[in-house]
Design a protein around this motif. Structure first.
Motif, PDB file in Angstrom:
ATOM      1  N   VAL A 123      38.035  15.237 -27.069  1.00  0.00           N
ATOM      2  CA  VAL A 123      37.812  13.807 -27.033  1.00  0.00           C
ATOM      3  C   VAL A 123      39.245  13.113 -26.269  1.00  0.00           C
ATOM      4  N   LEU A 124      38.816  12.581 -25.375  1.00  0.00           N
ATOM      5  CA  LEU A 124      39.742  11.571 -24.678  1.00  0.00           C
ATOM      6  C   LEU A 124      39.692  10.247 -25.281  1.00  0.00           C
ATOM      7  N   GLY A 125      40.738   9.980 -26.102  1.00  0.00           N
ATOM      8  CA  GLY A 125      40.889   8.801 -26.805  1.00  0.00           C
ATOM      9  C   GLY A 125      42.231   8.034 -27.128  1.00  0.00           C
ATOM     10  N   VAL A 126      42.268   7.441 -28.092  1.00  0.00           N
ATOM     11  CA  VAL A 126      43.431   6.568 -28.300  1.00  0.00           C
ATOM     12  C   VAL A 126      44.129   7.026 -29.637  1.00  0.00           C
ATOM     13  N   TRP A 137      39.035   1.055 -27.562  1.00  0.00           N
ATOM     14  CA  TRP A 137      39.818   1.432 -26.556  1.00  0.00           C
ATOM     15  C   TRP A 137      40.044  -0.005 -25.511  1.00  0.00           C
ATOM     16  N   LYS A 138      39.193  -0.608 -25.593  1.00  0.00           N
ATOM     17  CA  LYS A 138      39.373  -1.523 -24.502  1.00  0.00           C
ATOM     18  C   LYS A 138      40.400  -2.735 -25.090  1.00  0.00           C
ATOM     19  N   GLN A 139      40.269  -2.878 -26.530  1.00  0.00           N
ATOM     20  CA  GLN A 139      41.282  -3.902 -26.977  1.00  0.00           C
ATOM     21  C   GLN A 139      42.707  -3.491 -26.557  1.00  0.00           C
ATOM     22  N   PHE A 140      43.189  -2.471 -26.157  1.00  0.00           N
ATOM     23  CA  PHE A 140      44.306  -2.414 -25.689  1.00  0.00           C
ATOM     24  C   PHE A 140      44.907  -3.057 -24.712  1.00  0.00           C
ATOM     25  N   ASN A 141      44.081  -3.804 -24.118  1.00  0.00           N
ATOM     26  CA  ASN A 141      44.224  -4.332 -22.696  1.00  0.00           C
ATOM     27  C   ASN A 141      45.151  -5.575 -22.951  1.00  0.00           C
ATOM     28  N   GLU A 142      46.259  -5.572 -23.755  1.00  0.00           N
ATOM     29  CA  GLU A 142      47.158  -6.867 -24.154  1.00  0.00           C
ATOM     30  C   GLU A 142      48.493  -6.622 -23.693  1.00  0.00           C
ATOM     31  N   PRO A 143      49.314  -7.557 -23.268  1.00  0.00           N
ATOM     32  CA  PRO A 143      50.580  -7.552 -22.971  1.00  0.00           C
ATOM     33  C   PRO A 143      51.552  -7.016 -24.382  1.00  0.00           C
ATOM     34  N   SER A 144      50.780  -7.349 -25.284  1.00  0.00           N
ATOM     35  CA  SER A 144      51.741  -6.872 -26.656  1.00  0.00           C
ATOM     36  C   SER A 144      51.586  -5.408 -26.986  1.00  0.00           C
ATOM     37  N   VAL A 145      50.687  -4.769 -26.107  1.00  0.00           N
ATOM     38  CA  VAL A 145      50.707  -3.303 -26.436  1.00  0.00           C
ATOM     39  C   VAL A 145      51.563  -2.502 -25.369  1.00  0.00           C
ATOM     40  N   THR A 146      51.953  -1.475 -26.069  1.00  0.00           N
ATOM     41  CA  THR A 146      52.837  -0.305 -25.296  1.00  0.00           C
ATOM     42  C   THR A 146      52.270   0.808 -25.647  1.00  0.00           C
ATOM     43  N   VAL A 210      41.357   6.090 -32.575  1.00  0.00           N
ATOM     44  CA  VAL A 210      40.357   4.846 -32.536  1.00  0.00           C
ATOM     45  C   VAL A 210      39.033   5.014 -32.397  1.00  0.00           C
ATOM     46  N   GLU A 211      38.128   4.878 -33.336  1.00  0.00           N
ATOM     47  CA  GLU A 211      36.896   5.080 -33.377  1.00  0.00           C
ATOM     48  C   GLU A 211      35.960   5.368 -32.104  1.00  0.00           C
ATOM     49  N   THR A 212      35.922   4.266 -31.209  1.00  0.00           N
ATOM     50  CA  THR A 212      35.428   4.321 -29.854  1.00  0.00           C
ATOM     51  C   THR A 212      36.282   5.215 -28.934  1.00  0.00           C
ATOM     52  N   PRO A 213      35.685   6.654 -28.525  1.00  0.00           N
ATOM     53  CA  PRO A 213      36.458   7.546 -27.530  1.00  0.00           C
ATOM     54  C   PRO A 213      36.245   6.883 -26.250  1.00  0.00           C
TER      55      PRO A 213
END
Length: 269
Positions: A123-126, A137-146, A210-213
């Motif tokens: 599984v390629l995931g987060v 995984w798409k929710q991580f597209n934020e400036p607050s995420v490192t 994260v649930e969605t791979p």
């Protein structure tokens, strides 16, 4: 094929040798049984699928799984050291009867060799921690995420292309990257999560996958198109190992956690 080994290039489709012609040297199922030995190709540079132990012998998930295959067939197992570029040539030349080493099915490979039903997934995931609210995984597209990533690994380019707003901290190896994540020096990591278990276990942290791979890869056994009857028999044997829970047992032994997306036993193959 993607894996912990992303940094080492295991992500590559590995098309080396795809132009090789099918070989009449491949043994049939009857010939293997009569010989008393079945030969498996294992890559010892892909831990915990395969690695050298302190006696310089190849061990790992692939060896244990292949041992169960040999027991079921009633023959001895011969392990043949096989690098990633050698996998397909060794199969088509008959040097080995089947190959492991995270053999992800894809249409190009299937032109040259046959695949059994899946043995395991990757599984390629987060990877993050339970205190983080993310569920996709798409929710991580934020400036607050490192993201904390291994320098030179394929997920770095994936983040640049698909999660452009997030920041990235690059470290030299997986132990350091997982440690940094455990210490709160980053938000998450993208990789083949199955291979992170040994590093995750070293930290008293409530981890969360994260649930969605991002993607799921199905890995089976690669066999020659000329190996009459072998693939059909292997499919039945793999089904039995899944049905008895043996595959999951061996996986947990070597990966330190359950398979994230279990293959499960399906009678349809």
């Amino acid at each position: 094929m993607l894996k912990k080994l992303l940094a080492a290039g295991a992500v590559a489709i590995g098309l080396t040798g795809l132009a090789a012609p099918a070989s009449v040297a491949a043994r049939t199922l009857d010939e293997i049984i009569k010989s008393g030995t079945i030969r498996v190709g294992v890559n010892p540079t892909l831990p915990p699928l395969g690695k050298f132990d302190d006696k310089n012998e190849i061990v790992g998930f692939d060896v244990d799984f292949a041992t169960e295959i040999a027991k079921t067939l009633g023959v001895k197992l011969e392990v043949v050291q096989t690098g990633s570029p050698d996998r397909i040539p060794f199969v088509v030349s008959g040097k080995i009867d089947f190959v492991m080493g995270a053999m992800t099915r894809n249409p190009e490979r299937a032109k040259v060799i046959d695949f059994t039903v899946p043995v395991h997934t990757e599984v390629l995931g987060v990877l993050t921690t339970k205190d983080k609210p993310f569920t996709d995984w798409k929710q991580f597209n934020e400036p607050s995420v490192t993201f904390v990533q291994v320098r030179g690994s394929t997920p770095v380019k994936f983040i640049e292309d698909n999660l452009k707003n997030a920041k990235v901290t690059l470290l030299d190896n997986y132990p350091d990257a997982v440690r940094a994540l455990a210490q709160g020096r980053g938000t998450a990591m993208i990789d083949v999560i199955d291979f992170m278990g040994e590093h995750m276990a070293k930290h008293k942290v409530e981890w969360k996958v994260v649930e969605t791979p991002i993607d799921i890869y199905y890995c089976g056994l690669g066999v020659s198109k000329a190996s009459t009857g072998l693939k059909d028999w292997l499919n039945v044997a793999i089904f039995e190992l899944h049905r008895r829970g043996k595959t999951d047992e061996i996986w947990k032994k070597w990966f330190g956690m359950d398979m994230i997306k279990p293959v499960g036993a399906t009678p349809y193959f």
